[in-house]
Structure formats: structure tokens, C-alpha cells
Design a protein around this motif. Structure first.
Motif, PDB file in Angstrom:
ATOM      1  N   VAL A 133      -0.481  -1.633 -12.644  1.00 16.18           N
ATOM      2  CA  VAL A 133      -0.434  -2.471 -11.450  1.00 16.18           C
ATOM      3  C   VAL A 133      -0.216  -1.627 -10.193  1.00 16.18           C
ATOM      4  CG1 VAL A 133       0.821  -4.325 -10.280  1.00 16.18           C
ATOM      5  CG2 VAL A 133       0.387  -4.466 -12.746  1.00 16.18           C
ATOM      6  N   VAL A 134       0.701  -0.661 -10.283  1.00 19.51           N
ATOM      7  CA  VAL A 134       1.089   0.111  -9.107  1.00 19.51           C
ATOM      8  C   VAL A 134      -0.034   1.048  -8.665  1.00 19.51           C
ATOM      9  CG1 VAL A 134       2.680   1.871  -8.241  1.00 19.51           C
ATOM     10  CG2 VAL A 134       3.539  -0.048  -9.594  1.00 19.51           C
ATOM     11  N   LYS A 135      -0.680   1.741  -9.604  1.00 18.78           N
ATOM     12  CA  LYS A 135      -1.689   2.726  -9.223  1.00 18.78           C
ATOM     13  C   LYS A 135      -2.863   2.101  -8.484  1.00 18.78           C
ATOM     14  CE  LYS A 135      -4.334   6.635 -10.905  1.00 18.78           C
ATOM     15  NZ  LYS A 135      -4.689   7.501 -12.061  1.00 18.78           N
ATOM     16  N   PRO A 136      -3.466   1.004  -8.970  1.00 21.77           N
ATOM     17  CA  PRO A 136      -4.539   0.381  -8.168  1.00 21.77           C
ATOM     18  C   PRO A 136      -4.052  -0.108  -6.804  1.00 21.77           C
ATOM     19  CG  PRO A 136      -4.600  -0.415 -10.430  1.00 21.77           C
ATOM     20  CD  PRO A 136      -3.331   0.348 -10.284  1.00 21.77           C
ATOM     21  N   GLY A 137      -2.792  -0.551  -6.755  1.00 21.11           N
ATOM     22  CA  GLY A 137      -2.256  -0.991  -5.468  1.00 21.11           C
ATOM     23  C   GLY A 137      -2.167   0.144  -4.472  1.00 21.11           C
ATOM     24  N   ILE A 138      -1.743   1.315  -4.941  1.00 21.51           N
ATOM     25  CA  ILE A 138      -1.667   2.481  -4.054  1.00 21.51           C
ATOM     26  C   ILE A 138      -3.062   2.891  -3.597  1.00 21.51           C
ATOM     27  CG2 ILE A 138      -1.056   4.926  -3.963  1.00 21.51           C
ATOM     28  CD1 ILE A 138       1.240   4.294  -5.883  1.00 21.51           C
ATOM     29  N   GLU A 139      -4.007   2.907  -4.518  1.00 22.45           N
ATOM     30  CA  GLU A 139      -5.374   3.262  -4.145  1.00 22.45           C
ATOM     31  C   GLU A 139      -5.981   2.236  -3.207  1.00 22.45           C
ATOM     32  OE1 GLU A 139      -7.248   3.640  -7.900  1.00 22.45           O
ATOM     33  OE2 GLU A 139      -6.385   5.626  -8.333  1.00 22.45           O
ATOM     34  N   LEU A 140      -5.565   0.968  -3.343  1.00 23.05           N
ATOM     35  CA  LEU A 140      -6.068  -0.070  -2.443  1.00 23.05           C
ATOM     36  C   LEU A 140      -5.593   0.158  -1.013  1.00 23.05           C
ATOM     37  CD1 LEU A 140      -7.641  -2.758  -2.277  1.00 23.05           C
ATOM     38  CD2 LEU A 140      -5.474  -3.938  -2.699  1.00 23.05           C
ATOM     39  N   MET A 141      -4.425   0.761  -0.845  1.00 17.98           N
ATOM     40  CA  MET A 141      -3.924   1.054   0.499  1.00 17.98           C
ATOM     41  C   MET A 141      -4.868   1.967   1.269  1.00 17.98           C
ATOM     42  SD  MET A 141       0.151   1.682  -0.072  1.00 17.98           S
ATOM     43  CE  MET A 141       0.307   2.321   1.602  1.00 17.98           C
ATOM     44  N   ALA A 142      -5.547   2.859   0.550  1.00 13.61           N
ATOM     45  CA  ALA A 142      -6.468   3.778   1.217  1.00 13.61           C
ATOM     46  C   ALA A 142      -7.678   3.056   1.784  1.00 13.61           C
ATOM     47  CB  ALA A 142      -6.924   4.864   0.237  1.00 13.61           C
ATOM     48  N   GLY A 143      -7.969   1.858   1.285  1.00  4.38           N
ATOM     49  CA  GLY A 143      -9.118   1.109   1.769  1.00  4.38           C
ATOM     50  C   GLY A 143      -8.832   0.215   2.952  1.00  4.38           C
ATOM     51  N   ILE A 144      -7.577   0.114   3.359  1.00  5.80           N
ATOM     52  CA  ILE A 144      -7.239  -0.717   4.516  1.00  5.80           C
ATOM     53  C   ILE A 144      -7.690   0.004   5.787  1.00  5.80           C
ATOM     54  CG2 ILE A 144      -5.368  -1.795   5.813  1.00  5.80           C
ATOM     55  CD1 ILE A 144      -3.793  -1.976   3.221  1.00  5.80           C
ATOM     56  N   PRO A 145      -8.431  -0.641   6.664  1.00  2.00           N
ATOM     57  CA  PRO A 145      -8.900   0.028   7.896  1.00  2.00           C
ATOM     58  C   PRO A 145      -7.740   0.532   8.743  1.00  2.00           C
ATOM     59  CG  PRO A 145     -10.046  -2.056   7.567  1.00  2.00           C
ATOM     60  CD  PRO A 145      -8.934  -2.022   6.561  1.00  2.00           C
ATOM     61  N   SER A 146      -7.949   1.679   9.365  1.00  2.00           N
ATOM     62  CA  SER A 146      -6.878   2.279  10.156  1.00  2.00           C
ATOM     63  C   SER A 146      -6.521   1.420  11.362  1.00  2.00           C
ATOM     64  CB  SER A 146      -7.287   3.684  10.611  1.00  2.00           C
ATOM     65  OG  SER A 146      -8.465   3.631  11.386  1.00  2.00           O
ATOM     66  N   ILE A 147      -7.477   0.659  11.887  1.00  2.00           N
ATOM     67  CA  ILE A 147      -7.169  -0.200  13.022  1.00  2.00           C
ATOM     68  C   ILE A 147      -6.168  -1.283  12.622  1.00  2.00           C
ATOM     69  CG2 ILE A 147      -9.087  -1.774  12.564  1.00  2.00           C
ATOM     70  CD1 ILE A 147      -7.799  -0.663  16.015  1.00  2.00           C
ATOM     71  N   VAL A 149      -0.076  10.560  -2.984  1.00  2.00           N
ATOM     72  CA  VAL A 149       0.291  10.042  -4.302  1.00  2.00           C
ATOM     73  C   VAL A 149      -0.830  10.279  -5.309  1.00  2.00           C
ATOM     74  CG1 VAL A 149       0.829   7.956  -5.608  1.00  2.00           C
ATOM     75  CG2 VAL A 149       1.878   8.325  -3.375  1.00  2.00           C
ATOM     76  N   THR A 150      -2.073  10.006  -4.939  1.00  2.00           N
ATOM     77  CA  THR A 150      -3.188  10.123  -5.877  1.00  2.00           C
ATOM     78  C   THR A 150      -3.399  11.567  -6.319  1.00  2.00           C
ATOM     79  OG1 THR A 150      -4.267   8.198  -4.873  1.00  2.00           O
ATOM     80  CG2 THR A 150      -5.640   9.669  -6.192  1.00  2.00           C
ATOM     81  N   VAL A 151      -3.469  12.490  -5.350  1.00  2.00           N
ATOM     82  CA  VAL A 151      -3.718  13.897  -5.697  1.00  2.00           C
ATOM     83  C   VAL A 151      -2.533  14.486  -6.447  1.00  2.00           C
ATOM     84  CG1 VAL A 151      -4.240  16.190  -4.783  1.00  2.00           C
ATOM     85  CG2 VAL A 151      -5.259  14.169  -3.725  1.00  2.00           C
ATOM     86  N   ALA A 152      -1.301  14.175  -6.020  1.00  2.00           N
ATOM     87  CA  ALA A 152      -0.121  14.714  -6.702  1.00  2.00           C
ATOM     88  C   ALA A 152      -0.007  14.164  -8.113  1.00  2.00           C
ATOM     89  CB  ALA A 152       1.137  14.386  -5.900  1.00  2.00           C
ATOM     90  N   GLU A 153      -0.349  12.899  -8.295  1.00  2.00           N
ATOM     91  CA  GLU A 153      -0.282  12.328  -9.640  1.00  2.00           C
ATOM     92  C   GLU A 153      -1.308  12.980 -10.568  1.00  2.00           C
ATOM     93  OE1 GLU A 153      -1.328   8.574 -12.321  1.00  2.00           O
ATOM     94  OE2 GLU A 153      -2.091   8.706 -10.285  1.00  2.00           O
ATOM     95  N   ASP A 154      -2.515  13.217 -10.065  1.00  2.00           N
ATOM     96  CA  ASP A 154      -3.519  13.925 -10.866  1.00  2.00           C
ATOM     97  C   ASP A 154      -3.034  15.314 -11.259  1.00  2.00           C
ATOM     98  OD1 ASP A 154      -5.194  11.762 -10.695  1.00  2.00           O
ATOM     99  OD2 ASP A 154      -6.341  12.551  -8.998  1.00  2.00           O
ATOM    100  N   ALA A 155      -2.336  15.979 -10.339  1.00  2.00           N
ATOM    101  CA  ALA A 155      -1.804  17.308 -10.646  1.00  2.00           C
ATOM    102  C   ALA A 155      -0.746  17.248 -11.737  1.00  2.00           C
ATOM    103  CB  ALA A 155      -1.230  17.945  -9.383  1.00  2.00           C
TER     104      ALA A 155
END
Length: 385
Positions: free
Chosen positions: A193-207, A249-255
Motif C-alpha cells: 500500500v505504502v510504496k504505490p502511494g509514495i510513487e503516486l506522489m511523484a505524479g502530482i503536478p508541481s503547481i 525514497v524510490t531510489v534509496a529503497e532500490d539500493a
């Protein structure tokens, strides 16, 4: 001295040898290509590459005839895909690679060429001036942008550095902690649940982040802390740090996931607790990749535009002291380009392009550094085995 002269005399011989080896390698490649490639595929390659080159040259010339080589390319690729699919796929992938590198090269060249007038007019003052030499007894940071025809990027470079440091101080520890939790501590159901939620944050527009920062963070700091203005470096850096969290979070978790299971199992077999294994084995072993994640997050923070544009005040100057993140000044390289680029002209536009060059160089250094530390991680841990 004698050795240097001897090496100088040998230089033409070495160059001739190098050219001969290159020529022989080219002849061998041409012979291998001709022997393993059908005549129809060779003709298809010639038409495809020739039409692409013609299209590019005619496009640069602004010719209305550009459409004809484009049609030739489409026809040759269509026929080639039907009759020689493997060779057509090789040609297409090669062209996309060349196009990617070519577009990047053209962008860099365009930035450099457009920034030259400002560099010629201002010299190093464009990047280093802290006082306007055309003014009498100017204060530190006063009139550095546009006063009496003088342009300096120094206040915006300081603003970029301040917001980047704030964002890094937020994104790095929180992002690493989140990566450790997702990779090593969280149960499987929580992780799903948490990992897709974190990745979803990257898709929120910066505006969207910027609007939230403008209406909530800026208002909160102005009302509760009595800041001199409604937009501050601290609020902008805080929001940019939140935006950089998914990358870290994504890159560090992959590491951390790339650390071989045998290392963790060995530590547990020696009597270490799961937390001791995570703290003393997994994190140090994956530190190169974790550092790469932090650097990529810093690059994201440094290049952020819309959130900072919405939240900052667009007043140019140096905070006094420089670490006063609640001062009434607020401008970065990205925000000045976004805010003034539509109405700029002449030397001002060239100075904005120079700001783009500075920003590009800073982000490129961070990206190359992250790639290097990630490569070191794969060398140390044996890649993805």
C-alpha cells in the motif's frame, strides 16, 4: 628533456598507426555488415538514413520541401518493417538514440549561444557581482538585476542554494527513513500500500504543490511567525523537499533491496537482531545507492520551477545574514526564468539564458554524481544478481 623530444618525434608515427587501425576496423565492420545483411535491408537502411538527414537539413533551412523526405522515410520504414523487421528495428532504435543525443546537444548549444551576449557585456560580474558598480555607494545586493543596464545572477544563485539546502535537509533524512521502513521493516501488506502511494506522489503536478504551499504554508508562517512577507525561502524549501521525497525514497529503497540476501542472512546467523542488521549491514552496504537517491532528489529540488514561482515573492537581493530563510527576499534561477521570460528581450533575455546554463550545469553535475555512486554500488554488490 631528451625523453620528451623522443616522444614528440614518435607522435606522427603513433598517429599514423592509430589511423591505420581505425581504417582497418572500419573496413572489417563494412565487410561484416555487407556479408550478414540482405540487399533489400541495405537499400532500406540507405533510404531511411538518407531521408532523415535530408529532412533535418531542409528543416534547418526552413524549406517547404521537408515533407517529401519525411514521406520517403515513412515509406521505407514501412516496407522495411514488413520485409526486414529485424534490420528495420535496429535502424529505428539507432535513430531514436541519435535523436536523443542530438536534441540534448542542440539544446546545450542553443543555451550557450543565447547566453553569450550577456557574458560578453557583464563578464564574470554576471555570476559573481554582489554590488552594482554603476550605482554610488550601493548596498549589498541592491540593484543587481536591471538597474542601469546591469545584470547579475548572484541573488538568484544564492536563492537557489538556500532553497536547495532546505529541501535537502528535509528530503534526505525523511526519504532515507522511509526507504528503510518500506524495504526492511514494513510488513508485506503495508509495503504493497505504502510504496504505490509514495510513487503516486511523484505524479502530482508541481503547481498543485505550489498552490498548497501558497494557501497553507505561506499563510501559516505569516500568521504564526510574523514573517516580513507572505512568501519565504523556508516555506518554499519545505514544499520542494516534500516534492523530492518520492525520488529519494524510490531510489534509496532500490539500493537497499539490491544488497544481497546472503549478507543479511550472515549477520542474522551471527546473532544480530533485525534492526542491528539493518543499521550496521544493510544501510552501509547500500549507502552508495542511497547517496544517489539523495543526489537525484537534490537535483529535483534545484530544478523545481512552478511550486517556487507560486510561493516566492520575486524580490531580488541577499538575506542578511545569508541564512535568514524568513527574509523578505525570494527569487531563484528557475523562478526568475519562469516569471520574466515571457516579457524579456535583449540583454535581459540573454542573462536569463545564462541562468539556464548555470542551472543546467549544476543539475548535470548532480546527475553525473548520482550515476557514478550508483555504478559504484553495483560494482560493490555485484549488480542485480
Amino acid at each position: 628533456m631528451t625523453q620528451l623530444l623522443g616522444r614528440t618525434r614518435e607522435l606522427p608515427t603513433r598517429l599514423r598507426s592509430l589511423v591505420a587501425r581505425r581504417a582497418e576496423a572500419t573496413r572489417q565492420w563494412a565487410h561484416d555488415y555487407r556479408s550478414r545483411t540482405a540487399d533489400g535491408a541495405i537499400a532500406m537502411h540507405a533510404l531511411v538514413f538518407g531521408s532523415v538527414l535530408a529532412s533535418f537539413l531542409l528543416f534547418l533551412a526552413g524549406s517547404a520541401l521537408t515533407v517529401f523526405p519525411v514521406l520517403v522515410f515513412l515509406a521505407a520504414m514501412g516496407v522495411g518493417w514488413y520485409r526486414h523487421q529485424a534490420e528495420a528495428a535496429k535502424a529505428l532504435t539507432f535513430l531514436t538514440t541519435v535523436a536523443t543525443v542530438g536534441v540534448l546537444t542542440l539544446i546545450v548549444a542553443f543555451l550557450l549561444l543565447e547566453s553569450l551576449p550577456a557574458v560578453r557585456a557583464m563578464g564574470l560580474d554576471l555570476f559573481t557581482a554582489v554590488r552594482n558598480p554603476t550605482m554610488e555607494n550601493p548596498e549589498l545586493g541592491q540593484g543587481l538585476w536591471g538597474r542601469n543596464g546591469f545584470w547579475s545572477l548572484t541573488p538568484m544563485m544564492v536563492g537557489t542554494a538556500v532553497t536547495t539546502v532546505i529541501a535537502t535537509l528535509i528530503a534526505a533524512p525523511v526519504g532515507i527513513a522511509g526507504a528503510v521502513f518500506v524495504s526492511e521493516i514494513a510488513p508485506r501488506r503495508v509495503r504493497e500500500v505504502v510504496k504505490p502511494g509514495i510513487e503516486l506522489m511523484a505524479g502530482i503536478p508541481s503547481i498543485t504543490y505550489g498552490f498548497i504551499g501558497l494557501t497553507i504554508l505561506n499563510q501559516y508562517f505569516y500568521a504564526e511567525f510574523r514573517t516580513p512577507t507572505i512568501g519565504t525561502y523556508f516555506a518554499a524549501g519545505l514544499m520542494i523537499g516534500i516534492m523530492a521525497l518520492p525520488t529519494v525514497v524510490t531510489v534509496a529503497e532500490d539500493a537497499l533491496n539490491a544488497v544481497p540476501e546472503s549478507i543479511k542472512s550472515g549477520a542474522l546467523a551471527m546473532g544480530s537482531t533485525p534492526w542491528q542488521t539493518t543499521k550496521s549491514v544493510t544501510i552501509p552496504a547500500g549507502m552508495s545507492g542511497v547517496s544517489a537517491g539523495v543526489l537525484l532528489g537534490v537535483g529535483r529540488a534545484m530544478g523545481e520551477t512552478m511550486a517556487a514561482t507560486v510561493m516566492l515573492t520575486h524580490t531580488k537581493g541577499f538575506p542578511s545574514p545569508v541564512f535568514d530563510v524568513f527574509s523578505n527576499y525570494g527569487e531563484t534561477l528557475t523562478t526568475v526564468i519562469a516569471f520574466e521570460g515571457g516579457n524579456a528581450s535583449g540583454l535581459q533575455m540573454s542573462a536569463l539564458f545564462a541562468g539556464g546554463v548555470v542551472l543546467f550545469g549544476m543539475v548535470m553535475v548532480l546527475s553525473v554524481g548520482s550515476q557514478y555512486v550508483e555504478w559504484r554500488m553495483h560494482q560493490k554488490l555485484g549488480g542485480e544478481r
